[in-house]
Every structure is written in structure tokens, then in C-alpha cells.
Design a protein around this motif. Sequence first.
Motif, PDB file in Angstrom:
ATOM      1  N   VAL A   1       0.845  -1.191   0.000  1.00 52.82           N
ATOM      2  CA  VAL A   1       0.000   0.000   0.000  1.00 52.82           C
ATOM      3  C   VAL A   1       0.879   1.239   0.000  1.00 52.82           C
ATOM      4  O   VAL A   1       1.916   1.280   0.676  1.00 52.82           O
ATOM      5  N   ASN A   2       0.465   2.270  -0.751  1.00 51.62           N
ATOM      6  CA  ASN A   2       1.199   3.525  -0.742  1.00 51.62           C
ATOM      7  C   ASN A   2       0.343   4.633  -0.147  1.00 51.62           C
ATOM      8  O   ASN A   2      -0.885   4.577  -0.186  1.00 51.62           O
ATOM      9  N   GLY A   3       1.012   5.639   0.404  1.00 56.69           N
ATOM     10  CA  GLY A   3       0.333   6.746   1.062  1.00 56.69           C
ATOM     11  C   GLY A   3       0.098   7.924   0.141  1.00 56.69           C
ATOM     12  O   GLY A   3      -0.610   7.815  -0.859  1.00 56.69           O
ATOM     13  N   GLY A   4       0.717   9.047   0.437  1.00 53.59           N
ATOM     14  CA  GLY A   4       0.533  10.227  -0.391  1.00 53.59           C
ATOM     15  C   GLY A   4       1.352  11.395   0.121  1.00 53.59           C
ATOM     16  O   GLY A   4       2.141  11.268   1.063  1.00 53.59           O
ATOM     17  N   ARG A   5       1.185  12.544  -0.520  1.00 52.64           N
ATOM     18  CA  ARG A   5       1.792  13.800  -0.082  1.00 52.64           C
ATOM     19  C   ARG A   5       0.710  14.872  -0.048  1.00 52.64           C
ATOM     20  O   ARG A   5      -0.179  14.907  -0.900  1.00 52.64           O
ATOM     21  N   LEU A   6       0.800  15.743   0.925  1.00 58.13           N
ATOM     22  CA  LEU A   6      -0.202  16.796   1.049  1.00 58.13           C
ATOM     23  C   LEU A   6      -0.042  17.880  -0.004  1.00 58.13           C
ATOM     24  O   LEU A   6      -1.005  18.552  -0.366  1.00 58.13           O
TER      25      LEU A   6
ATOM     26  N   THR B   1      -6.441   5.575  -5.183  1.00 58.79           N
ATOM     27  CA  THR B   1      -7.638   6.410  -5.129  1.00 58.79           C
ATOM     28  C   THR B   1      -7.733   7.257  -3.867  1.00 58.79           C
ATOM     29  O   THR B   1      -8.745   7.912  -3.634  1.00 58.79           O
ATOM     30  N   GLY B   2      -6.704   7.219  -3.045  1.00 55.66           N
ATOM     31  CA  GLY B   2      -6.715   8.007  -1.811  1.00 55.66           C
ATOM     32  C   GLY B   2      -5.403   7.813  -1.095  1.00 55.66           C
ATOM     33  O   GLY B   2      -4.486   7.185  -1.617  1.00 55.66           O
ATOM     34  N   TRP B   3      -5.303   8.363   0.102  1.00 55.81           N
ATOM     35  CA  TRP B   3      -4.085   8.209   0.892  1.00 55.81           C
ATOM     36  C   TRP B   3      -4.161   6.843   1.569  1.00 55.81           C
ATOM     37  O   TRP B   3      -4.859   6.656   2.556  1.00 55.81           O
ATOM     38  N   GLY B   4      -3.450   5.857   1.040  1.00 60.18           N
ATOM     39  CA  GLY B   4      -3.564   4.487   1.512  1.00 60.18           C
ATOM     40  C   GLY B   4      -3.022   4.284   2.908  1.00 60.18           C
ATOM     41  O   GLY B   4      -2.097   4.972   3.349  1.00 60.18           O
ATOM     42  N   GLN B   5      -3.590   3.307   3.608  1.00 60.15           N
ATOM     43  CA  GLN B   5      -3.161   2.973   4.960  1.00 60.15           C
ATOM     44  C   GLN B   5      -2.934   1.459   5.110  1.00 60.15           C
ATOM     45  O   GLN B   5      -1.821   1.006   5.149  1.00 60.15           O
TER      46      GLN B   5
END
Length: 545
Positions: A56-61, A92-96
Motif C-alpha cells: 500500500v502507498n500513502g501520499g503527499r499533502l 484512489t486516496g491516501w492508503g493505509q
Amino acid sequence: MKAPVVRYEDIAAQAGLKGVTISGSEKGKQYIIETTGTGVAIIDYDNDGLPDIFVVNGGRLDAEQAPTHYLYHNLGGLKFEDVTAKSGLAHTGWGQGVCAGDVDNAGNVDLFVTQWGQNALYHNLGDGKFRDEAKERGLTTEQRRWSTGCAFVDFNRDGFLDLVVVHYIEFDPAKTPRPGDKSQCRWKGLPVLCGPRGLPAETVSLYENDGHGHFKDVSDQLHVTTPKNYYGFTALTGDFDNDGWPDIYVACDSTASLYYHNLAGKGFEEIAAKSGVAYNEDGREQAGMGGSAGDFNHDGRLDIFKTNFADDTHTLYQNEGDNNFVDATIDSGLAVNTRYLGWGTSFLDFDNDGWPDLIVANGHVYPEVEDGHTGERFKQQRLLYWNRGDSQFFDLSAAGGQGISDVHSSRGLAVGDLDNDGQQEIVIVNMGEAPTLLKNLAPVAGSSLTVRALTASGRDAIGARLTLTVGGHQQIDEVRSGGSFLSQSDLRLHFGLGKATTAELTVRWLSGKTESFAKVEAGQIVTIQEGKGIVRKQPYSLAKK
């Protein structure tokens, strides 16, 4: 009693696991969403007998383009190919977190990914591709939520997988204080990002499967919804009271943890405090992150191991039966390390002696600790504990090999036999880096048996209890979705047999039926199916592809 020789090495780069996990800014993190990291799953998505890896990958603000998740197809011989682009696993979003299960009993394992935003249900189409069907199947919400842990669980034993989803914080960057703004946004004198204390807490959701792969939120009517007083992370399932019905434990951060006792499929009662698993033995709340279930002392009951924040010990809850647990952290020898911040964890038998050992992935949440003269480190080594077989664990971390001593800020962890050789590998997510793939390169003296359990419909029998008897000792384990820290381990179960060459295997299916198999030979992968017995045998040497 002589400890085994263990030599874990990180072979991720040569295996082809190169995708970097993104969780906000590398330094100068402003919000808690940037610290929690992500999970990993070991699944056989194409049913070729070789477990694959999903990260799973997260994201950047502040980024315009979101990172991708990673799906690695197992080519055999511990070599993997990145097939994300052609798999349909869109970000599709900030994954967790991630958990796995076959929601429509089609024989293909599906993936549920928790996110800050809307969660995703990636339906496995059976041709190497996935499609996000969360909305069509009733798994989206009116407002965006921050979901963390999840697990598929057939709580009512109707043959269809239901879903528990844990939520962490009601998070809105516009309403969240910045580092140092409030007293709870400081740590050991350093200004750090805020939370979880001081931020609005969340609760837990339960979705019931209607038998066609569509879900209905039954959280309120089945008494799973709590007052929003908990910062929930990891969902850990298991039949903890041996009554035949799967229960749910939730490791919570900075608040009491939760334990939902299953009332014969008709609802749940939350009894963590009464059962002894809400707090540590001092009656104190801990910052729980991850958890694993295993019968560490061979008494026929599943115990719970929970990882916690730094300046604390991780916690071992010994199961005494009848929903009564005692904190056995000190008595078991697991109170020797207090400077590590633990996340993903798993019971595993790394020396195949038949006694479940422990692995813990660590890493701090504040990059600032490197410059703060606190003695803390953002990147931390792993912990490896050897089960001596006398209710005691021995800290083998210093002798576990470079893969254990290497430092990272790690989060999710999953365990599985990736090359079908009878030994379990470990995949760990690292913040801002590619993942780790740990292979034990030391000779292992003990033999083992790997078991895949399938329901009558042909899906992985999540919730089935397996009992292996060797030389008067009984090992138990359950086919489990979720656990560790927001992660999914191999749905096949691994049993060390020591010097034994055969074992008696008993399976209690979630339907209540029991089947036994005498003199099952070691050194192979055995597939058993409810009502059909052993349907496949593969010697390890022939199962590597």
C-alpha cells in the motif's frame, strides 16, 4: 538450551521490490497522517501457488500526482515483477492498510484497502486485473474518513465473509494544530506534529455480507460502534475463547484497546477491560500499534502480542481461557526492550522447532528526534525473539543477521513462504524507502508443513482452526485476514515439526464440522477442502516453480 543460528538478510533489491513508499514529507512532517505509514499483503492473487506481494502507498499533502500502490507478481525463485500498471490497482486516496478475502466466493482473493478518504475494495476479476467496487458493494461513506486496520471475518458463520474496519481520527488538516502549537504538540521538549491526543477520536465499523458480495453497515445494531473515544489501529481476529465464534481485538493508540466478544453471531459485547486486554498490568493505557495472535505456550488458546510506543514495552497477553487474559510480558522475558517504537509484528516459527517465535518492525514517528539530543532514533532495527519452549522468549536480535540489525523507520509487516521451501520470509514496509524482504540464510534443522485450507465453495477458509499434533505437543493456528500492523500475511498456515517427519492434522471448519488427517508427511504443501479432505499435495521441492 542453545539458541538456533539465524541469519536474516534483506534480498528485496535483487528480488525486484524497488518501489518507494511515500508517507508525506520525508522531514518537517506537519500532520499525523504523514507518520502512520502503510501496510503490506502477501496473497496468491492468480492462484499459481506462488504468493505475490501487494504494498500500500500513502501520499503527499502538497503533491499534484499521487503515488501508486505496488503489486509484485511472484516469478519463482524469489524473483518478482512489478505488474501494478496492468493490474488495475489504481491509487484512489491516501492508503493505509490492507486485508484480503474472497468476498463473493468466486475462488479469487480480493483486496480491501483502507484510506484517508474513501476505502477501496479491489475485486479480483480472475484475469490478473482488479476493479475498485467499493461503492457498488456498499463500502463507501457519505463523509471521508480515516480508516486504518481491517479484517475479513465470517462473524455469523453463514459462509460469506463480512468485514471489520477500524477508524483512527476525524482528521481535517484545516482544523489541526501545527507542530508546537499546543502542549500536546511537543515531545521531550521538541515541537512535533500533533496527535493523536487532543484530536477527535473515532470508532469501529462492521459490514455484513449479504451472500452476494454486497455489504451493509451493521455496526450499531450489533453493538460494534463505540463512543468516539478510541484511536484504533489494527484489527486482529480469532476465536479467543474457543467457543467456535470469531472474536475481534483492536489495538488502539494512546487509549484503551478494544475486545469484541462474539455472541454466537447475533452481536458483540466489548469486554476488553473485563478480559484484561485493554491496558497493561499496571492498568495503564498504551500506544498500541500492531498485534498478532498465536499459542506461544501450547495450551490450546490463542494469546495476543501487541506492539507499543517507545519508552514502553510491547505487551504479551496470555490467554487463561473464558475471556480472561493476564499480562505475561515480564514473566515471558519480553520486557527487555523499551527504546523501540513497534509497528508490524507476527508470530512465526523461524527455526521450525514447533514453537512460535516473534518478529517486530520498529521506527519512530518524529524525524526531529535525530536532531533533538533525546537518544532516540527515527530509523530503528528490528526485534527478533526466540521461543524457548518453556514459556520464555530470548532476545535474539543481536545475532539475527544484518536484516534484523539494519535500521529503517518501518511500519507494515507480513509473513509467508514466498519460495515454497518450508521457511517463512518477512516483508516489511519502510517509510520513504523500498520495502525489505528478509530471508533466513542460516540452515534450519527442523522440518515443516504448510497447509492451505479451503471452504466447500473453494475460497480460503478464513476463521478455520487448524490443530497439528506432534509427539504429544499440539500447535494451533487460524486462517486469518488482517493483523500485524494494517497488513495481511499468507493465508496458508506454516507449522514447524522439529525432527518429526509426520503429524496429525485436525481442522475445525467455521461451519462447526471437524475433519482429521493422520500421518500427514512433513516437507510439503497440503491443500485441504471442507468435505473433500486432502485435495492436493506438493513437496516443497516441486512447488517452487
